[in-house]
Scaffold this active site. Sequence first.
Site, PDB file in Angstrom:
ATOM      1  N   SER A 101       0.825  -1.204   0.000  1.00 13.78           N
ATOM      2  CA  SER A 101       0.000   0.000   0.000  1.00 13.78           C
ATOM      3  C   SER A 101       0.864   1.261   0.000  1.00 13.78           C
ATOM      4  O   SER A 101       1.616   1.483  -0.932  1.00 13.78           O
ATOM      5  CB  SER A 101      -0.955  -0.055   1.198  1.00 13.78           C
TER       6      SER A 101
ATOM      7  N   HIS B  46      -7.288  -5.931   0.373  1.00 12.55           N
ATOM      8  CA  HIS B  46      -6.157  -5.023   0.582  1.00 12.55           C
ATOM      9  C   HIS B  46      -5.348  -5.484   1.788  1.00 12.55           C
ATOM     10  O   HIS B  46      -5.502  -4.995   2.909  1.00 12.55           O
ATOM     11  CB  HIS B  46      -6.672  -3.602   0.797  1.00 12.55           C
TER      12      HIS B  46
ATOM     13  N   ASP C 202      -9.445  -6.091  -4.032  1.00 11.84           N
ATOM     14  CA  ASP C 202      -8.967  -4.909  -3.317  1.00 11.84           C
ATOM     15  C   ASP C 202      -9.896  -3.729  -3.600  1.00 11.84           C
ATOM     16  O   ASP C 202     -10.001  -3.268  -4.729  1.00 11.84           O
ATOM     17  CB  ASP C 202      -7.540  -4.577  -3.752  1.00 11.84           C
TER      18      ASP C 202
END
Length: 345
Positions: free
Chosen positions: A46, A172, A132
């Site tokens: 991320s 995610h 995600d």
Amino acid sequence: MNTRWVARLIWLALLTSAGSACAKDPGSSLPKLKMDAGRVAVVGLSSGAYMATQANLAYPELFPNAAMVAGGPYGCAGGKLDVALGSCMKGVPEPDVAALVITAGKRSAAGEIGALQDLAHSRIYLLHGTDDALVTPTVAEAGAHFYEQLRDHTPGLTSMQVHDDGQRAFAHNLPVVGSGDDCDKSVAPYLGHCGFDAAGEIFAQMFGKPSHAPGQARGELRSFDQNTLRPDGADAFMADTGYVYVPAACAAGKPCGLVVAFHGCKQNADAVGEAFVKDAGFNRWADVYGVAVLYPQTRASFAPLNPQACWDWWGYSGADYDSRHGVQLRWLVNAVHALGLPAGH
């Protein structure tokens, strides 16, 4: 400041996970190892993925190999938080990859980032999940297309290896070994039990197939004082304590590779304890490959606005955040040199 901008700032702040502050002894300085400059990679999840691509482009002579999990293209935010939250996370509008590649070339020519030719033999691995919802597959695909276009349109980069791994079903998080009910969720500590060993695949992509399967991690996870590495004394918005995993072979003086593992937002030690630095899966593979793992740690703040302890990929640390002058990137250079990576690399 307009109402929409304020709303976005409030929205970001409200997403903050309070977490429990960990009382830690910063320990001593980083150990001096016999670094193998030919086996160095940056990896991240991320915001950590954005940080990894920034390190890769700003200092390719130090960090030629990079693995990004759920991240987008270099320079995506352009120093603007609203662009970061929109185009670079939700993909609305989609990142303009061609323009970003052109900008990277201009910034390299101006010396703001490294010489792109230093990426000639790089291994680039981009992993993202089809489920995600935070950093959409469109954005992650733009990250892969950035490297593909950079390779195809920059003289001397035809040997760069770019592997886009985007067809796995996970949310995610960083997939880890084992099965559980968190693979399709994005919940702390953001290690999804998906039956896929992302750390093992990352090591294979960065350094080639392993000689044998890993066992339990048998090296030493050490803490160190991150404040001693401030570039010219400047605040890099880092936590007091960072971590480094040292395999026994590295501690014994054998040539040692290096992986820098950047946590994601809300995944620093103050938020999730030692879950990321112990359980992400990197340490046991580090033993197999003879590679130390550096786990730098950010800190949360409201001035500048970074309540989730993200790495700076939109400019909270200054306008030069993603260049060779960026304070967090200069901190990183100090850290790897302290570990023994030669200053000439």
